[in-house]
Enzyme design. Structure first.
Site, PDB file in Angstrom:
ATOM      1  N   GLU A  23      -0.572  -9.340  -0.436  1.00  0.00           N
ATOM      2  CA  GLU A  23      -2.103  -9.454  -0.195  1.00  0.00           C
ATOM      3  C   GLU A  23      -2.857  -9.641  -1.451  1.00  0.00           C
ATOM      4  OE1 GLU A  23      -2.266  -6.173   2.682  1.00  0.00           O
ATOM      5  OE2 GLU A  23      -3.515  -7.488   3.759  1.00  0.00           O
TER       6      GLU A  23
ATOM      7  N   ALA B 288       0.879  -1.179   0.123  1.00  0.00           N
ATOM      8  CA  ALA B 288       0.019  -0.004   0.159  1.00  0.00           C
ATOM      9  C   ALA B 288       0.991   1.133  -0.088  1.00  0.00           C
ATOM     10  CB  ALA B 288      -0.938  -0.006   1.475  1.00  0.00           C
TER      11      ALA B 288
ATOM     12  N   GLU C 158       4.708  -5.029   7.355  1.00  0.00           N
ATOM     13  CA  GLU C 158       3.879  -3.839   8.095  1.00  0.00           C
ATOM     14  C   GLU C 158       4.441  -3.804   9.534  1.00  0.00           C
ATOM     15  OE1 GLU C 158       2.617  -6.303   6.151  1.00  0.00           O
ATOM     16  OE2 GLU C 158       0.993  -5.591   4.850  1.00  0.00           O
TER      17      GLU C 158
ATOM     18  N   GLY D 140       0.551  -4.918   0.842  1.00  0.00           N
ATOM     19  CA  GLY D 140      -0.638  -5.106  -0.001  1.00  0.00           C
ATOM     20  C   GLY D 140      -0.333  -5.654  -1.220  1.00  0.00           C
TER      21      GLY D 140
END
Ligand code: COA
Length: 259
Positions: free
Chosen positions: A114, A66, A134, A111
């Protein structure tokens, strides 16, 4: 489709979605998430699309996570909203009735990992690297990563990766079952096309039923065996089941119509 951060290409029923922010290692900012949503709507709605590939532009990254710059000033409420939006999009990918393959061409972090895990399966280039870093940012995955990593590689390995933020290479990802194949970077898309071309030659409603039943394993509100019974029964109501079984008995190739 008006897309700013991704490019798309449809050829022989295979829709290739390329996240195109190579200067930021294809990090998922709000615009990329919006554009991916629009592209996924196209996958769902366009009858000419039989299956899709998701990949990243450039030779370095699939998606490096992200966009961290959007996290800096975000509040608790905004954090939850970001996670909800991300999870909705990744559920849309996971539950898509058409096969979606991640072609991981470099870093698949946060992300990005993911996103790859929300696809139906993953093919890695030799230079692929996976991780959920993260914890380095005081965060955890928010787009389903804590759930899908456990589902795909088991709790012990998943927790080690989640808690350490460590990266694994393609060979380790293969050993863990996170990816199906490793190929040379220049052969990545060709490998996905080869696999999808085979899948696209099968009965599309049966393929969709495979996805639905396999996804039911991970849905606590469903009994997967019951989902399988219903989906199996539904197949008996399709023209393609008549065509597939008749073609076998007549010793000819089936001509499926997705009906
Ligand atoms: N969000 C925002 N920008 C990112 C990003 C992310 N997740 N990942 C990389 N970028 C940007 C960098 O800030 C840099 O931008 P700049 O050129 O304007 O400074 C550019 O992409 C290139 O990245 P850089 O860090 O210079 O490349 P590198 O080869 O030295 O390192 C990584 C590659 C992947 C190891 C490193 O970029 C990294 O750790 N990224 C963050 C990974 C992460 O924590 N993801 C989870 C986010 S929740």
């Amino acid at each position: 489709m008006l897309l700013q951060t991704i490019t798309t290409h449809l050829d022989q029923g295979i829709f290739t979605i390329t996240i195109n922010r190579a200067d930021k290692l294809n990090a998922l900012n709000k615009q990329v998430m919006h554009d991916l949503n629009v592209a996924m709507d196209e996958v769902y709605q366009n009858k000419a699309i039989q299956s899709a590939i998701i990949t990243g532009a450039g030779s370095k990254a699939f998606v490096a996570g992200a966009d961290i710059s959007e996290f800096v000033g975000a509040s608790v409420t905004e954090g939850m909203e970001l996670a909800k939006t991300g999870q909705q999009l990744f559920f849309k990918i996971e539950n898509c009735p058409k096969p979606i393959v991640a072609c991981v061409n470099g870093f698949a972090l946060g992300g990005g990992c993911e996103l790859a895990m929300s696809c139906h399966f993953r093919i890695a280039a030799e230079n692929a690297k996976f991780g959920q870093p993260e914890v380095n940012l005081g965060l955890i995955p928010g787009y389903g990563g804590t759930q899908r990593l456990v589902q795909l590689i088991g709790k012990g390995r998943a927790l080690e990766l989640l808690m350490s933020g460590a990266m694994i290479d393609a060979a380790t990802a293969l050993q863990y079952g996170l990816v199906n194949n490793i190929v040379k970077p220049e052969e990545l898309i060709a490998k996905a096309i080869e696999v999808l071309t085979l899948i696209n030659s099968k009965a599309p409603l049966a393929v969709a039923a495979c996805i639905k039943a396999a996804n039911a394993v991970y849905n606590e509100t469903l009994n997967g065996y019951e989902v399988e019974i219903a989906a199996f029964g539904d197949c008996f109501g399709t023209t393609d089941k008549i065509e597939g079984t008749t073609a076998f008995l007549e010793k000819r190739k089936a001509n499926f119509k997705a009906k």
